[in-house]
Design an enzyme around this catalytic site. Structure first.
Site, PDB file in Angstrom:
ATOM      1  N   HIS A  70      -1.774   1.015  -0.627  1.00 28.29           N
ATOM      2  CA  HIS A  70      -2.312  -0.305  -0.266  1.00 28.29           C
ATOM      3  C   HIS A  70      -3.704  -0.556  -0.842  1.00 28.29           C
ATOM      4  O   HIS A  70      -4.237  -1.659  -0.715  1.00 28.29           O
ATOM      5  CB  HIS A  70      -2.368  -0.452   1.261  1.00 28.29           C
ATOM      6  CG  HIS A  70      -3.496   0.317   1.873  1.00 28.29           C
ATOM      7  ND1 HIS A  70      -3.481   1.691   1.978  1.00 28.29           N
ATOM      8  CD2 HIS A  70      -4.684  -0.098   2.359  1.00 28.29           C
ATOM      9  CE1 HIS A  70      -4.616   2.097   2.525  1.00 28.29           C
ATOM     10  NE2 HIS A  70      -5.370   1.030   2.775  1.00 28.29           N
ATOM     11  N   HIS A  85      -8.323  -3.700  -2.129  1.00 32.04           N
ATOM     12  CA  HIS A  85      -7.619  -3.439  -0.876  1.00 32.04           C
ATOM     13  C   HIS A  85      -6.567  -4.535  -0.700  1.00 32.04           C
ATOM     14  O   HIS A  85      -6.908  -5.684  -0.434  1.00 32.04           O
ATOM     15  CB  HIS A  85      -8.604  -3.436   0.287  1.00 32.04           C
ATOM     16  CG  HIS A  85      -8.024  -2.884   1.545  1.00 32.04           C
ATOM     17  ND1 HIS A  85      -7.175  -3.606   2.356  1.00 32.04           N
ATOM     18  CD2 HIS A  85      -8.169  -1.671   2.115  1.00 32.04           C
ATOM     19  CE1 HIS A  85      -6.826  -2.852   3.381  1.00 32.04           C
ATOM     20  NE2 HIS A  85      -7.406  -1.674   3.262  1.00 32.04           N
TER      21      HIS A  85
END
Length: 162
Positions: A70, A85
């Site tokens: 992620h 992110h």
């Protein structure tokens, strides 16, 4: 004289940071998570993605691909460290909906694919798809370009001087 006093590598270096994802560029203050909106991890911008391709924002080296895929850390050739992110609360997906195309130590050029993300999975199972791009080390200057539609690998979203 300048080179003699400072050495040729001490001159300021600038990164033109391109959007890692296509979508609307917004200030970090609009990220619904205080870790990013209050700049606890660093300054930068965020993008509300319109598609799931995540590319390198600069030429550099991959510092880390999180095991859950992620997030990606990259260090530019000028020594600036960036964190991408993807979404919020996405660590809890344990990699579901994410496919990594790079690993730690890989050399990349701006625009090279890093991660493919299924935005439908993230939309359904995480709190947001918004994707912060944060500078995580000290820099001397940063200029951001928000309130624009960005194309991944093309649109400059930050100018950063080390």
């Amino acid at each position: 004289m300048f080179k003699k006093l400072f050495g040729k590598n001490d001159a300021p270096k600038e990164d033109k940071v391109v959007a890692p994802v296509s979508g609307k560029v917004v200030p970090l203050s609009e990220v619904p998570d205080p870790t990013f909106s209050e700049k606890m991890m660093g300054d930068g911008v965020a993008i509300i993605p319109s598609e799931g391709t995540v590319v390198a924002p600069v030429d550099g080296t991959i510092l880390q691909v999180f095991p859950t895929k992620h997030a990606v850390g990259i260090e530019s050739k000028s020594g600036v460290e960036y964190l991408i992110h993807i979404g919020l609360e996405t660590v809890s997906l344990n990699g579901e909906g994410f496919e990594a195309h790079v690993g730690q130590g890989d050399k990349v050029s701006a625009g090279d694919p890093l991660i493919t993300v299924d935005l439908n999975v993230v939309s359904e199972k995480a709190s947001s798809t918004i994707t912060p791009i944060v500078v995580t080390n000290d820099v001397s200057n940063m200029e951001s370009f928000v309130d624009q539609e960005a194309t991944h690998g093309e649109t400059v979203v930050l100018n950063v001087t080390k």
